[in-house]
Design a protein around this motif. Sequence first.
Motif, PDB file in Angstrom:
ATOM      1  N   ARG A  96       0.808  -1.222   0.000  1.00 46.70           N
ATOM      2  CA  ARG A  96       0.000   0.000   0.000  1.00 46.70           C
ATOM      3  C   ARG A  96       0.836   1.265   0.000  1.00 46.70           C
ATOM      4  O   ARG A  96       0.296   2.358  -0.081  1.00 46.70           O
ATOM      5  N   ASP A  97       2.141   1.134   0.086  1.00 46.72           N
ATOM      6  CA  ASP A  97       3.033   2.286  -0.067  1.00 46.72           C
ATOM      7  C   ASP A  97       4.417   1.770  -0.422  1.00 46.72           C
ATOM      8  O   ASP A  97       4.684   0.553  -0.366  1.00 46.72           O
ATOM      9  N   ILE A  98       5.322   2.658  -0.788  1.00 46.68           N
ATOM     10  CA  ILE A  98       6.655   2.257  -1.231  1.00 46.68           C
ATOM     11  C   ILE A  98       7.455   1.613  -0.107  1.00 46.68           C
ATOM     12  O   ILE A  98       8.224   0.674  -0.336  1.00 46.68           O
ATOM     13  N   ALA A  99       7.277   2.091   1.111  1.00 48.43           N
ATOM     14  CA  ALA A  99       8.001   1.498   2.241  1.00 48.43           C
ATOM     15  C   ALA A  99       7.603   0.032   2.417  1.00 48.43           C
ATOM     16  O   ALA A  99       8.461  -0.833   2.639  1.00 48.43           O
TER      17      ALA A  99
ATOM     18  N   LEU B 254      -7.049   1.245  -3.646  1.00 49.72           N
ATOM     19  CA  LEU B 254      -6.523   2.413  -4.369  1.00 49.72           C
ATOM     20  C   LEU B 254      -5.050   2.641  -4.034  1.00 49.72           C
ATOM     21  O   LEU B 254      -4.261   3.017  -4.904  1.00 49.72           O
ATOM     22  N   ARG B 255      -4.679   2.402  -2.778  1.00 50.69           N
ATOM     23  CA  ARG B 255      -3.267   2.543  -2.396  1.00 50.69           C
ATOM     24  C   ARG B 255      -2.409   1.493  -3.106  1.00 50.69           C
ATOM     25  O   ARG B 255      -1.278   1.782  -3.531  1.00 50.69           O
TER      26      ARG B 255
ATOM     27  N   PHE C 194       1.638   0.257  -7.068  1.00 57.53           N
ATOM     28  CA  PHE C 194       2.046  -0.548  -8.226  1.00 57.53           C
ATOM     29  C   PHE C 194       2.361   0.348  -9.423  1.00 57.53           C
ATOM     30  O   PHE C 194       3.334   0.107 -10.155  1.00 57.53           O
ATOM     31  N   SER C 195       1.576   1.391  -9.617  1.00 58.90           N
ATOM     32  CA  SER C 195       1.798   2.300 -10.740  1.00 58.90           C
ATOM     33  C   SER C 195       3.140   3.012 -10.609  1.00 58.90           C
ATOM     34  O   SER C 195       3.908   3.120 -11.584  1.00 58.90           O
ATOM     35  N   LEU C 196       3.459   3.501  -9.415  1.00 60.68           N
ATOM     36  CA  LEU C 196       4.734   4.176  -9.202  1.00 60.68           C
ATOM     37  C   LEU C 196       5.910   3.230  -9.385  1.00 60.68           C
ATOM     38  O   LEU C 196       6.928   3.578 -10.003  1.00 60.68           O
TER      39      LEU C 196
END
Length: 482
Positions: free
Chosen positions: A276-279, A372-373, A378-380
């Motif tokens: 859900r986030d890059i971390a 959504l997260r 995934f998009s980033l």
Amino acid sequence: MLFNSLDFAIFLPVVFILYWFVFNGNLRRQNMLVVAASYYFYGSWDYRFLGLIVFSTVVDFVIGNRLRTIERARGRQLLLGLSLAVNLGLLGYFKYWNFFLDSFVEAFRFFGSEISADRLEIILPVGISFYTFQTLSYTIDVYRKRLEPAGSLIDFAAFVSFFPQLVAGPIERASNLLPQFYRKRNFEYAKAVDGMRQILWGLFKKVVIADGCAEYVNLIFDGSSDYPGSVLLIGAVLFAFQIYGDFSGYSDIAIGTSRLFGFNLMRNFAYPYFSRDIAEFWRRWHISLSTWFRDYLYIPLGGSRGGTWMKVRNTFIIFLVSGFWHGANWTFIVWGGLNALLFLPLLLRKRNRSNLEIVAADRLLPTLPDFLRMVATFSLVTLAWVFFRAESIEHAVNYLSGIFSPSLFELPGRSMLKGVAKLVVLISFFQALEWIGRREEFAIARFGLSWWRPLRWAFYFTLILSVLYCSSDQQSFIYFQF
């Protein structure tokens, strides 16, 4: 020798039979067999580089035992420095010599001076980045007095060269793997079956998903200037699944194979595309490398204990070094820098440890915010992967420019859509299984165990047949080049 080759399909049962039916009960002979099998496995790539592994093994074994007898800080530091110099020196020469040479020439050219320098025809030894970091973990832990030096050269050589994870990880810590060579190992049927199940899942990821995506990824990236933004976006997404299926597939095969011989390797992937986030992504992607850099670089630099500037500095160092570890190209360094930039807002807001548990741990489906997260993360990650796959920074910039252009809304050609549609079905099936099994160490660890037996075996045979059907064109693993 590829895991997805006929050679390995013959090699593995032979070693397995010798290990359990000929040398069972004799720990030393079992370890000697592991060393011999590992050297044969590695030598099948290029026997000339066996000398590098042997040399690195002997150097660190001797240094480790010298550290046992020396108490003076200065002497211990010199020994550690010697180990670092030898291992990183070999890695630097074989992997980075021409990169530094080319960068040196380009720097002079930038300031208006022309100099000439001849590149060396250096062959990169397969897996050198992996086994170098593995031996360094041993020397550093012995230096820190967190690990007793190995008493037997055979045991230590088995640890360094252990063939399942020798060329592409997981990068094992000496504190985890080395003691396993000291203990008597008994055959456990349930553990072996679980290992075979993980090998099958790894082969499915590699042969069906990764290699299936590779055909279109190579076509699109190699001819990116000829395609509209819609096709370039498809290529970027397919590469995201290619590299995940390829690398995590290797890790699954390595871990599963190790279980056949009574060893437990660390987990290397934990469903990173459900992050859900890059971390969270970096806690779940290439875990053995991420934690290696955390323990042997990030924390010694001060970690997160200092002020904001120190945290930012250390974060960028870790990501840039991680990028450089992957390859001697500025594209990898930019890729690492991009991930640092994506990580930074979470760090500054102290949100980098917000998502420690698997998504929707007690539910069938994620909440809308979590979904959504996951899509945003995934998009980033996918856009950053473009730099990882591109031949140069210019290629990556042009590729991304093509995606974010009006042609993004053009419909791809019919032949492209037809081929991609098949991959979409396979990837959807793959992701569905990963989602169902996301609480387990690997997706099908417990999948179907409560089913009617014929139905369960039908599922396994479907996976086996799909692997055999897609095995006609053997492709090397992406991370062999690192």
